[in-house]
Design an enzyme around this catalytic site. Structure first.
Site, PDB file in Angstrom:
ATOM      1  N   LYS A 109       0.837  -1.192   0.000  1.00 13.20           N
ATOM      2  CA  LYS A 109       0.000   0.000   0.000  1.00 13.20           C
ATOM      3  C   LYS A 109       0.879   1.252   0.000  1.00 13.20           C
ATOM      4  O   LYS A 109       1.828   1.363   0.778  1.00 13.20           O
ATOM      5  CB  LYS A 109      -0.915   0.011   1.231  1.00 13.20           C
ATOM      6  CG  LYS A 109      -2.038  -1.017   1.172  1.00 13.20           C
ATOM      7  CD  LYS A 109      -3.054  -0.668   0.106  1.00 13.20           C
ATOM      8  CE  LYS A 109      -4.204  -1.656   0.094  1.00 13.20           C
ATOM      9  NZ  LYS A 109      -5.214  -1.327  -0.929  1.00 13.20           N
ATOM     10  N   LYS A 212     -12.905  -8.545  -8.011  1.00 14.36           N
ATOM     11  CA  LYS A 212     -13.292  -9.041  -6.691  1.00 14.36           C
ATOM     12  C   LYS A 212     -14.698  -9.613  -6.769  1.00 14.36           C
ATOM     13  O   LYS A 212     -15.588  -9.018  -7.390  1.00 14.36           O
ATOM     14  CB  LYS A 212     -13.205  -7.908  -5.666  1.00 14.36           C
ATOM     15  CG  LYS A 212     -11.800  -7.321  -5.585  1.00 14.36           C
ATOM     16  CD  LYS A 212     -11.679  -6.143  -4.644  1.00 14.36           C
ATOM     17  CE  LYS A 212     -10.248  -5.607  -4.642  1.00 14.36           C
ATOM     18  NZ  LYS A 212     -10.048  -4.465  -3.743  1.00 14.36           N
TER      19      LYS A 212
END
EC number: 4.2.1.113
Length: 333
Positions: A109, A212
């Protein structure tokens, strides 16, 4: 064809859980989810609280598919996963990676609020020292100029497998690809939160698509989209929406059913939780086995959300079910 079960059937055995997290991730320290049980097993309804019902209804559709139809046929028994490294200090990177034994890919991240590019570079450098394949995820946090500067800094001492959602809009992604032809751009939000998931690909804004299960409305809808993306020469990476063990199992099942799997999947986020609704699924040689998951009664009891939050989730599921009825949703085996 299977008809949509009634809202009473969907919520008959529903339970709401609140999972504590090891570190702040995506701005939260606990993850709430509603689990429901059907004839084929368990499903998970966990759209993030800020999502409107129109978007959240896709997540309920996914949960019902999982619990009433179960997974599509698999073509592999194990699925490679990446390690997930939150926006932690570089010194904490070894401890985070230790939760992903055998992983050869890590997603890091970056562009976290309150941090600097130097923080990102140090974190990526620490990961690169331990894992051969590194990808970064900015969650749309950069402008085009910021993305260019950041990606040049982040690739100064080694390549990136790809940069996920460096900017928020499709035109920005197109421009980043033009400026940085040696860095693959992966689209996440521009696909899963778009009315037209292929728009970013047709515009030339993505080399890779992060998909997803829950936001797309289920495993079978993911497979259908992956087939369309393949016709455009864009491979997919099946990833988690910060799922519980139930949702991770659905993601693994979808990845196991893909004809081709070019990249490691982002399905190792279970390591971000201090406790989960089922025993921890330990990766072996960086891979997860394809297997059904049922919540453990004692774990669910210990992780039960408050009565107020449970009511909030139940009412949200009722509203989303009404939207699915209005849309005439049906399920196909």
């Amino acid at each position: 064809m299977t008809s949509l079960p009634s809202v009473g059937e969907v919520l008959a055995d529903a339970v709401v859980v609140s999972l504590p997290m090891r570190v702040r991730f995506r701005g939260i320290t606990t993850r709430e989810a509603l689990l429901l049980r059907g004839p084929a097993g368990w499903g998970e309804f966990a759209p993030f609280p800020e999502y409107a019902d129109d978007e959240a209804a896709h997540w309920l559709q996914s949960a019902i598919e999982d619990a009433w139809l179960g997974p599509p046929p698999a073509v592999r028994t194990r699925v490679p996963i990446n390690a997930t490294v939150p926006a932690v200090d570089a010194a904490r990177v070894p401890d985070v990676l230790a939760r992903y034994p055998g992983a050869r890919t890590a997603k890091v991240k970056v562009a976290e609020g309150g941090q600097t590019l130097d923080d990102d570079v140090a974190r990526v450098r620490a990961v690169r020292a331990l894992v051969p394949n590194v990808r970064v995820d900015a969650n749309g946090g950069w402008s085009v100029d910021e993305a260019e500067a950041a990606l040049r800094a982040l690739t100064a001492d080694g390549p990136l497998e790809y940069a996920e959602q460096p900017c928020a809009s499709v035109p920005e992604l197109v421009e980043v690809r033009r400026r940085m032809p040696d860095v693959r751009v992966a689209a996440d939000e521009s696909i899963r939160r778009a009315e037209d998931p292929l728009k970013v690909v047709r515009a030339g804004g993505a080399d890779v698509a992060v998909v997803k299960v829950a936001p797309l409305g289920g495993m079978r809808r993911l497979l259908s989209l992956a087939d369309e993306l393949s016709s455009h020469g864009v491979p997919v990476v099946v990833s988690s929406a910060l799922d519980t063990a139930v949702g991770i199992a659905a993601g693994v099942a979808a990845a196991a059913a893909l004809p081709e799997l070019q990249f490691a999947c982002g399905l190792g986020t279970g390591g971000l939780f201090e406790a989960d609704v089922a025993r921890a699924r330990e990766p072996v040689d960086g891979e997860l086995a394809v297997e059904a998951v049922a919540p453990d009664v004692e774990r669910v009891t210990a992780l039960a959300a408050s009565a107020e939050r449970s009511r909030w989730w139940i009412e949200r599921a009722r509203r989303c079910h009404g939207l699915l009825e209005q849309r005439g949703v049906r399920f196909f085996v």
